[in-house]
Design a protein around this motif. Structure first.
Motif, PDB file in Angstrom:
ATOM      1  N   LYS A  29       0.851  -1.187   0.000  1.00 39.86           N
ATOM      2  CA  LYS A  29       0.000   0.000   0.000  1.00 39.86           C
ATOM      3  C   LYS A  29       0.886   1.236   0.000  1.00 39.86           C
ATOM      4  O   LYS A  29       2.112   1.143   0.089  1.00 39.86           O
ATOM      5  CB  LYS A  29      -0.936  -0.028   1.202  1.00 39.86           C
ATOM      6  CG  LYS A  29      -0.220  -0.135   2.538  1.00 39.86           C
ATOM      7  CD  LYS A  29      -1.188  -0.355   3.678  1.00 39.86           C
ATOM      8  CE  LYS A  29      -0.424  -0.541   4.977  1.00 39.86           C
ATOM      9  NZ  LYS A  29      -1.288  -0.757   6.112  1.00 39.86           N
ATOM     10  N   VAL A  30       0.277   2.395  -0.104  1.00 46.59           N
ATOM     11  CA  VAL A  30       1.003   3.659  -0.110  1.00 46.59           C
ATOM     12  C   VAL A  30       0.864   4.305   1.265  1.00 46.59           C
ATOM     13  O   VAL A  30      -0.217   4.316   1.854  1.00 46.59           O
ATOM     14  CB  VAL A  30       0.460   4.602  -1.205  1.00 46.59           C
ATOM     15  CG1 VAL A  30       1.160   5.947  -1.172  1.00 46.59           C
ATOM     16  CG2 VAL A  30       0.596   3.954  -2.575  1.00 46.59           C
ATOM     17  N   ALA A  31       1.978   4.838   1.784  1.00 51.91           N
ATOM     18  CA  ALA A  31       1.960   5.529   3.068  1.00 51.91           C
ATOM     19  C   ALA A  31       2.865   6.758   2.986  1.00 51.91           C
ATOM     20  O   ALA A  31       3.741   6.841   2.114  1.00 51.91           O
ATOM     21  CB  ALA A  31       2.438   4.597   4.180  1.00 51.91           C
ATOM     22  N   ASP A  32       2.653   7.689   3.897  1.00 52.67           N
ATOM     23  CA  ASP A  32       3.495   8.884   3.968  1.00 52.67           C
ATOM     24  C   ASP A  32       4.743   8.577   4.790  1.00 52.67           C
ATOM     25  O   ASP A  32       4.660   7.944   5.842  1.00 52.67           O
ATOM     26  CB  ASP A  32       2.725  10.030   4.617  1.00 52.67           C
ATOM     27  CG  ASP A  32       1.621  10.563   3.722  1.00 52.67           C
ATOM     28  OD1 ASP A  32       1.856  10.713   2.513  1.00 52.67           O
ATOM     29  OD2 ASP A  32       0.511  10.817   4.235  1.00 52.67           O
ATOM     30  N   THR A  33       5.899   9.005   4.281  1.00 60.40           N
ATOM     31  CA  THR A  33       7.173   8.875   5.000  1.00 60.40           C
ATOM     32  C   THR A  33       7.866  10.234   4.946  1.00 60.40           C
ATOM     33  O   THR A  33       7.391  11.154   4.274  1.00 60.40           O
ATOM     34  CB  THR A  33       8.097   7.820   4.349  1.00 60.40           C
ATOM     35  OG1 THR A  33       8.557   8.331   3.094  1.00 60.40           O
ATOM     36  CG2 THR A  33       7.397   6.485   4.159  1.00 60.40           C
ATOM     37  N   GLY A  36       8.343  11.368   1.501  1.00 63.46           N
ATOM     38  CA  GLY A  36       7.136  11.511   0.695  1.00 63.46           C
ATOM     39  C   GLY A  36       6.365  10.207   0.670  1.00 63.46           C
ATOM     40  O   GLY A  36       6.591   9.326   1.498  1.00 63.46           O
ATOM     41  N   LYS A  37       5.467  10.077  -0.280  1.00 58.17           N
ATOM     42  CA  LYS A  37       4.669   8.854  -0.392  1.00 58.17           C
ATOM     43  C   LYS A  37       5.563   7.700  -0.842  1.00 58.17           C
ATOM     44  O   LYS A  37       6.397   7.868  -1.716  1.00 58.17           O
ATOM     45  CB  LYS A  37       3.527   9.063  -1.366  1.00 58.17           C
ATOM     46  CG  LYS A  37       2.529  10.106  -0.860  1.00 58.17           C
ATOM     47  CD  LYS A  37       1.157   9.869  -1.401  1.00 58.17           C
ATOM     48  CE  LYS A  37       0.161  10.869  -0.860  1.00 58.17           C
ATOM     49  NZ  LYS A  37      -0.101  10.757   0.558  1.00 58.17           N
ATOM     50  N   ALA A  38       5.377   6.561  -0.211  1.00 61.23           N
ATOM     51  CA  ALA A  38       6.202   5.392  -0.499  1.00 61.23           C
ATOM     52  C   ALA A  38       5.340   4.142  -0.450  1.00 61.23           C
ATOM     53  O   ALA A  38       4.296   4.119   0.198  1.00 61.23           O
ATOM     54  CB  ALA A  38       7.335   5.276   0.504  1.00 61.23           C
ATOM     55  N   THR A  46       8.651   0.265   5.039  1.00 59.46           N
ATOM     56  CA  THR A  46       9.015   0.833   3.743  1.00 59.46           C
ATOM     57  C   THR A  46       9.618  -0.212   2.822  1.00 59.46           C
ATOM     58  O   THR A  46      10.414  -1.052   3.248  1.00 59.46           O
ATOM     59  CB  THR A  46      10.016   1.987   3.949  1.00 59.46           C
ATOM     60  OG1 THR A  46       9.413   2.951   4.828  1.00 59.46           O
ATOM     61  CG2 THR A  46      10.381   2.653   2.642  1.00 59.46           C
ATOM     62  N   GLY A 112       7.305   3.306   8.602  1.00 54.43           N
ATOM     63  CA  GLY A 112       7.596   4.673   8.175  1.00 54.43           C
ATOM     64  C   GLY A 112       9.062   5.035   8.131  1.00 54.43           C
ATOM     65  O   GLY A 112       9.434   6.055   7.555  1.00 54.43           O
ATOM     66  N   MET A 127       8.666   4.296  -4.808  1.00 57.66           N
ATOM     67  CA  MET A 127       7.630   5.309  -4.915  1.00 57.66           C
ATOM     68  C   MET A 127       6.459   4.783  -5.742  1.00 57.66           C
ATOM     69  O   MET A 127       6.667   4.070  -6.716  1.00 57.66           O
ATOM     70  CB  MET A 127       8.180   6.563  -5.587  1.00 57.66           C
ATOM     71  CG  MET A 127       9.357   7.195  -4.849  1.00 57.66           C
ATOM     72  SD  MET A 127       8.796   7.860  -3.283  1.00 57.66           S
ATOM     73  CE  MET A 127      10.283   8.682  -2.723  1.00 57.66           C
ATOM     74  N   PRO A 128       5.239   5.154  -5.348  1.00 56.43           N
ATOM     75  CA  PRO A 128       4.075   4.707  -6.114  1.00 56.43           C
ATOM     76  C   PRO A 128       3.975   5.405  -7.472  1.00 56.43           C
ATOM     77  O   PRO A 128       4.592   6.396  -7.713  1.00 56.43           O
ATOM     78  CB  PRO A 128       2.898   5.072  -5.228  1.00 56.43           C
ATOM     79  CG  PRO A 128       3.397   6.148  -4.326  1.00 56.43           C
ATOM     80  CD  PRO A 128       4.879   5.945  -4.202  1.00 56.43           C
TER      81      PRO A 128
END
Length: 128
Positions: A29-33, A36-38, A46, A112, A127-128
Motif C-alpha cells: 500500500k502507499v503511506a506517507d514517510t 514523501g509517499k512510499a 518501507t 515509516g 515510490m508509487p
C-alpha cells in the motif's frame, strides 16, 4: 434439510469470495514517510528498489537478501496492473512494482522509517 444446506452454501460462497478478493488485493500500500509517499508492506514497513536489478529479475541474493529481504509472493500469486511476480534464483517468488523487484531493509525497525534510502547509492524508497 434445506436449512442445513443453506448455511453450507453461504459459507462456501463467502470462502470463494474471500479467496478472490485476496488474489486481487495489491501486495503493498502507499503511506506517507519523511521521503514523501512510499510503497509499504502490510505492516507499514518501507519497501525499496535496487538499481542493480534488471527489469523483472532480482540481483539481490545470498547475503544481500539477508540484509534486504525480498517482498515475497505466494507461489500462486499472479500479475495484476503495475504488480508483477518475478522468480528468484532459488525458485521462490517476489513481488515487483512496474517491473522493479521490492525489498525491505533490516535496519528499518518501525513503520515509516526510510533508513535504507540511498544506501551505497543503489537502494531507493519505492515510490508509487
Amino acid at each position: 434439510m434445506k436449512q442445513i444446506l443453506r448455511p453450507a452454501i453461504l459459507a462456501a460462497a463467502l470462502i470463494a469470495a474471500s479467496a478472490a478478493l485476496a488474489q486481487t488485493a495489491a501486495p503493498a500500500k502507499v503511506a506517507d514517510t519523511s521521503k514523501g509517499k512510499a510503497l509499504v508492506d502490510a505492516k507499514g514497513m518501507t519497501l525499496y528498489t535496487f538499481d542493480r536489478d534488471a527489469a523483472g529479475k532480482s540481483a539481490c541474493n545470498g547475503q544481500c537478501a539477508q540484509n534486504w529481504p525480498p517482498l515475497m509472493a505466494a507461489a500462486s500469486a499472479s500479475a495484476s496492473g503495475d504488480w508483477s511476480v518475478v522468480t528468484r534464483d532459488d525458485g521462490s517468488k517476489q513481488w515487483a512494482y512496474k517491473g522493479k523487484p521490492l525489498y525491505l531493509w533490516v535496519k528499518d525497525t518501525k513503520p515509516g522509517e526510510v533508513t535504507g534510502d540511498g544506501v551505497n547509492n543503489v537502494w531507493h524508497v519505492a515510490m508509487p
